[in-house]
Design an enzyme around this catalytic site. Sequence first.
Site, PDB file in Angstrom:
ATOM      1  CG  ASN A 247      -2.231   0.794   0.874  1.00 37.77           C
ATOM      2  OD1 ASN A 247      -2.337   1.436  -0.172  1.00 37.77           O
ATOM      3  ND2 ASN A 247      -3.187   0.770   1.781  1.00 37.77           N
TER       4      ASN A 247
ATOM      5  CG  HIS B 148      -6.874   1.595   8.029  1.00 37.30           C
ATOM      6  ND1 HIS B 148      -5.700   2.260   8.218  1.00 37.30           N
ATOM      7  CD2 HIS B 148      -6.681   0.790   6.968  1.00 37.30           C
ATOM      8  CE1 HIS B 148      -4.821   1.883   7.314  1.00 37.30           C
ATOM      9  NE2 HIS B 148      -5.382   0.979   6.540  1.00 37.30           N
TER      10      HIS B 148
END
Length: 463
Positions: free
Chosen positions: A318, A349
């Site tokens: 990522n 998140h």
Amino acid sequence: QINFVACQLFALLAAFWFRIYLSPSHASSAVRHAFATLFGIYFAVFCFGWYSIHLFVLVMMNYGIMNMASIPNIHRYSFVVAMGYLTLCHISRIYIFHYGILTTDFSGPLMIITQKITTLACQLHDGIGRQAEELTAEQNRLAVKSRPSLLEYLSYLLNFMSIIAGPCSNYKDYIAFIEGRHVHMKLLEVNWKQKGYDRLPDPSPTGAVMYKLCITLVSLILFLTLTKNFPMAYIIDNEFLDKTPFLSRLGYLYVVTQAAKPKYYFAWTLADAVNNAAGYGFSGVDERGTFRWDLLSNLNIWNIETATSFKMYIENWNIQTAAWLKRVCYDRAPWYPTALTFILSALWHGIYPGYYFTFLTGILITLAARAIRNNCRHYFLSSVPLKIAYDVVTWAVTQLAVCYTVAPFVMLAVEPTIKFYKSVYFHMHILSILVLLLLPIRPQTHSVRRAQDQAVLNSLKSK
């Protein structure tokens, strides 16, 4: 999932058409912006139905902030509104759907749009509200000198190439791509006359797209054959825990973690291919003279699977989210940049408890791994056999440490996470604490310590 795959495949075809028939030599920037925006809106509505209204509401709220807020505060207001709205949506998923995933889960696109909104706001603040000498070299390069028009703003946030799965890119890079300067700018960094060229080459992304589509296909096959056959939940099954020895459980943990990766490899690599197919993502020429199309790449699979350190593993996972965390938080935090960046990553998140278990475990293991490397690695560099043995051991430990760290990220809830860690005796937590207590930590200057804290920052990337 079917809508996601259908949209991304359609986006791939549209991207090829966009590059060929709406290239900068055939269409104006306004036409390219409009096409990218309208198709992006269509994909969002097709995938998420009425839930897509959340994307549009957030975009328009922040467009108002960008035009009405004072430049010294534009990045603060944009950040608070974007992260606040995203957090409210995350909360609704837990309390309304009880850890479930919506059949039309719009949180992924909302997370990407939040990254882009805050990225643009910070870069606009750098370009208009700060002096050049106050900025780092990267901040100077990416600074935006004027507020974008509504069409440019919508195109950057909602374009069909990235609205479904990202990744986040810098505003100046995107505008250069739309205006046809993206590849040219990178090519000018090379002296082509010395290489025997009488004019600039014209790199084609077709080879890179085909290669990434092959990776996507393999990832899809692995997802269909492995992921559903090796669920993470099985590692806390009572019968499995009762009958399986400790070392076998660790081995199975590695297997189920490997089985969970293909869906990420599939989604991120396909998203990268879509952008490349449109002509976006050229990053220059490597030392061998090969054209590189990895400006927007989100992962390096080979480096992930062969990583011999926790740092190396997370630096290649990522990638674009790590860059966003660095640019909007780590580089700007007045105090405790690592801690503040951890908080931002956790909020971005979501509010599932498993995420926080992963982040807290990750920073502990990262610090312990750094201590071991600083104190022990130099003893194994004197001969090739010692170095190979060191690499083999550190590879195995790294892979198990990552599996141990990310398991709660998949489990989400507190109860299965605690059950899992109890089943493996909290061994990584205990070993990491012992390492930090027993191994000496060398004194460092503030600048060196801040540079090394970047390793911890990278552990905040999405799993």
